[in-house]
Design a protein around this motif. Structure first.
Motif, short mmCIF file in Angstrom:
data_model
loop_
_atom_site.label_atom_id
_atom_site.label_comp_id
_atom_site.label_asym_id
_atom_site.label_seq_id
_atom_site.Cartn_x
_atom_site.Cartn_y
_atom_site.Cartn_z
N CYS A 77 0.84 -1.18 0.00
CA CYS A 77 0.00 0.00 0.00
C CYS A 77 0.88 1.23 0.00
CB CYS A 77 -0.90 0.01 1.23
SG CYS A 77 -2.15 1.29 1.13
N CYS B 212 -0.26 4.27 1.00
CA CYS B 212 -0.88 5.33 1.79
C CYS B 212 0.17 5.96 2.70
CB CYS B 212 -2.06 4.81 2.59
SG CYS B 212 -1.65 3.69 3.92
N CYS C 79 -7.13 3.24 6.37
CA CYS C 79 -6.90 2.93 4.96
C CYS C 79 -7.60 1.62 4.61
CB CYS C 79 -5.40 2.82 4.69
SG CYS C 79 -5.04 2.30 3.01
N PHE D 174 -7.07 -0.27 2.14
CA PHE D 174 -6.20 -1.24 1.51
C PHE D 174 -5.27 -1.97 2.49
CE2 PHE D 174 -7.30 1.71 -1.91
CZ PHE D 174 -7.71 0.82 -2.88
N CYS D 175 -4.86 -1.29 3.57
CA CYS D 175 -3.89 -1.92 4.46
C CYS D 175 -4.30 -1.85 5.93
CB CYS D 175 -2.50 -1.32 4.26
SG CYS D 175 -2.37 0.37 4.82
ZN ZN Z 1 -2.81 1.86 3.16
#
Ligand code: ZN
Length: 293
Positions: A238, A240, A271, A273-274
């Protein structure tokens, strides 16, 4: 054993194949999101597909996003790759579990649903991203992507994606391939390839038996002279950061930000995604508010 992706083309330029082992990155996705077996299969297929699509991007700065929105109980499935094979993704409901389907397989189609769209968003560094959309065929991902290629890109394409989930929810094997007939392909190429695709055993079975992405390619393109490009090493990663989260908060605008400060006095941004969490105190939000003005 690290994941890797091979890209090949026949010497006559008629057929190209990208094949990938995504076992490790699917394992990482399972751990980050605590995915059920069904959700691992759904997200793993999407991650594998987007890894291959990322491998077909021309520039390492480009990015591709695959979204499946089929109205099923898993919610939205999102997978993203950039041209450096850094891949990430999430699903709306990571804990969804369904009974096996009539073939005895994890019911990805049932989880995703087929009442909706598959979207491919390509960010090629231009002002506007390129967005292609097709209705879902069955929510099993591979068939949906095949339909997308045939309709949006007019390229006859065979897609196979597989995720083998172990009893302890770890991923035993995951991978796939995309085979495309390029404009130079003849009728006899089509016949040969159709037979090869029909006769190949499942990708996860091959990988689980110690076969490599190259073995998938050579089986698909048996009898052809094959040229390989450089391998790529896909990873779940990720991108981010605190800085990006700052920007996202600033972008909601002065009015919304003021409301957030007055009503909550803090913010917690997670986040997708992670699952990293970014915490903001009132003072930090007030600092951002200055930039939003
Ligand atoms: Zn992330």
């Amino acid at each position: 054993m690290a994941d890797y992706m091979v890209k090949a083309i026949t010497s006559d330029g008629a057929i190209r194949v990208v094949a990938v082992d995504t076992t490790e990155l699917c394992n990482k996705a399972q751990k980050i999101h605590n995915l059920s077996a069904t959700a691992s299969a759904a997200l793993g297929r999407a991650l594998t597909a987007v890894t291959i699509m990322g491998g077909m991007l021309k520039s390492s700065d480009d990015a591709v996003t695959l979204q499946l929105n089929g109205g099923g109980p898993i919610g939205r499935v999102v997978a993203v790759s950039n041209g450096r094979a850094q891949v990430k993704g999430y699903v709306g409901n990571p804990l969804i579990e369904l009974p096996l389907n009539e073939k005895g397989k994890l019911d990805v189609g049932g989880a995703i649903g087929k009442d909706g769209m598959l979207s491919i968003i390509r960010d090629l560094g231009l002002k506007e991203p390129y967005i292609g959309q097709v209705p879902l065929v069955n929510g099993e991902v591979a068939e949906d992507l095949t339909y997308y290629y045939a309709n949006s890109e007019q390229l006859p394409t065979a897609v196979a994606l597989g995720v083998l989930v172990d009893v302890d929810y770890s991923i035993r094997a995951a991978g796939g391939f995309v085979l495309q007939l390029l404009p130079g392909a003849m009728d006899e190429d089509i016949d040969r390839v159709e037979k090869a695709v029909a006769s190949i055993s499942s990708v996860t079975e091959m990988l689980d038996n110690g076969k490599k992405p190259e073995d998938i390619v050579s089986q698909l393109l048996e009898g052809y002279e094959i040229e390989y490009f450089d391998n790529e090493l896909p990873v779940y990663q990720c991108d981010c950061s605190r800085e990006r989260t700052d920007k996202a908060l600033i972008s909601i605008g002065e009015k919304e930000l003021t409301k957030l400060i007055e009503e909550d006095g803090k913010a917690e941004i997670t986040c997708h995604f992670c699952d990293n969490v970014y915490n903001y105190t009132k003072e930090q939000l007030e600092e951002l508010l200055k930039s939003a003005r």
